[in-house]
Design a protein around this motif. Structure first.
Motif, PDB file in Angstrom:
ATOM      1  N   ASP A 200       0.826  -1.209   0.000  1.00  0.00           N
ATOM      2  CA  ASP A 200       0.000   0.000   0.000  1.00  0.00           C
ATOM      3  C   ASP A 200       0.859   1.257   0.000  1.00  0.00           C
ATOM      4  O   ASP A 200       0.606   2.195  -0.758  1.00  0.00           O
ATOM      5  N   VAL A 201       1.883   1.268   0.834  1.00  0.00           N
ATOM      6  CA  VAL A 201       2.768   2.434   0.892  1.00  0.00           C
ATOM      7  C   VAL A 201       3.605   2.522  -0.378  1.00  0.00           C
ATOM      8  O   VAL A 201       3.771   3.606  -0.953  1.00  0.00           O
ATOM      9  N   LEU A 202       4.129   1.389  -0.845  1.00  0.00           N
ATOM     10  CA  LEU A 202       4.913   1.396  -2.083  1.00  0.00           C
ATOM     11  C   LEU A 202       4.085   1.893  -3.259  1.00  0.00           C
ATOM     12  O   LEU A 202       4.596   2.594  -4.134  1.00  0.00           O
ATOM     13  N   SER A 203       2.814   1.547  -3.280  1.00  0.00           N
ATOM     14  CA  SER A 203       1.938   2.002  -4.363  1.00  0.00           C
ATOM     15  C   SER A 203       1.826   3.523  -4.370  1.00  0.00           C
ATOM     16  O   SER A 203       1.928   4.158  -5.426  1.00  0.00           O
ATOM     17  N   HIS A 204       1.638   4.127  -3.198  1.00  0.00           N
ATOM     18  CA  HIS A 204       1.612   5.594  -3.128  1.00  0.00           C
ATOM     19  C   HIS A 204       2.941   6.181  -3.590  1.00  0.00           C
ATOM     20  O   HIS A 204       2.970   7.180  -4.313  1.00  0.00           O
ATOM     21  N   ALA A 205       4.046   5.563  -3.169  1.00  0.00           N
ATOM     22  CA  ALA A 205       5.364   6.066  -3.555  1.00  0.00           C
ATOM     23  C   ALA A 205       5.556   5.982  -5.073  1.00  0.00           C
ATOM     24  O   ALA A 205       6.067   6.923  -5.696  1.00  0.00           O
ATOM     25  N   LEU A 206       5.151   4.886  -5.667  1.00  0.00           N
ATOM     26  CA  LEU A 206       5.254   4.740  -7.116  1.00  0.00           C
ATOM     27  C   LEU A 206       4.382   5.763  -7.833  1.00  0.00           C
ATOM     28  O   LEU A 206       4.820   6.431  -8.774  1.00  0.00           O
ATOM     29  N   LEU A 207       3.142   5.899  -7.382  1.00  0.00           N
ATOM     30  CA  LEU A 207       2.232   6.840  -8.025  1.00  0.00           C
ATOM     31  C   LEU A 207       2.667   8.291  -7.844  1.00  0.00           C
ATOM     32  O   LEU A 207       2.303   9.153  -8.648  1.00  0.00           O
ATOM     33  N   ALA A 208       3.468   8.567  -6.818  1.00  0.00           N
ATOM     34  CA  ALA A 208       3.995   9.927  -6.645  1.00  0.00           C
ATOM     35  C   ALA A 208       4.815  10.340  -7.864  1.00  0.00           C
ATOM     36  O   ALA A 208       4.802  11.505  -8.260  1.00  0.00           O
TER      37      ALA A 208
END
Length: 154
Positions: free
Chosen positions: A114-122
């Protein structure tokens, strides 16, 4: 908003009542395009659609999202930045986030997907992508964001 209201033959207040703010108007204008991309993700052919390994699907998703983003950068930027946190309230963002998190979890078992997904989408935020395209060109921006996907999924 003044130009849009004039073109539509309505008052500016009508636009604000209907869409809330510039972000709401931009989201409405992007809705059909986002829906088409979502359909391709859910039921299109692999690797974007089901049937390919998670890492291939994630790479295909980011590539397809960048096509959409660069084609509509000004509208996406308006939808994401009209008010603080607007990007994260958009239903499409929640879809992109969930999709990427599922693929990251499958590619990186035990990770905080979940956190990695936000980081990628950033890296795909319109402000970031706009700066990258302006300073380095679209091809180089795509290559860097794709390399980020590769680094995440190995």
């Amino acid at each position: 908003m003044d130009a849009i209201a004039a073109e539509a033959g309505v008052g500016k207040g009508t636009l604000f009542r209907r869409f809330g703010d510039k972000s709401g108007l931009a989201v409405a204008l992007l809705d059909e395009r986002e829906r088409l991309l979502q359909e391709r993700i859910l039921s299109g052919p692999p690797p974007l659609g089901p049937g390919a390994p998670a890492r291939d699907r994630l790479t295909a998703f980011v590539d397809a999202y960048l096509d959409y983003l660069f084609a509509h950068l000004d509208l996406v930027r308006m939808s994401e930045t009209a008010s603080p946190g607007a990007r994260y309230r958009i239903g499409a963002y929640r879809f992109w986030h969930r999709h990427a998190a599922i693929l990251l979890a499958a590619s990186r078992p035990g990770s905080d997907a979940d956190v990695l997904s936000h980081a990628l989408l950033a890296a795909t935020a319109a402000e970031v992508a706009g700066v990258l395209r302006e300073e380095y060109g679209e091809a180089r921006a795509r290559d860097a964001i794709t390399a980020l996907v590769g680094a995440l999924v190995g």
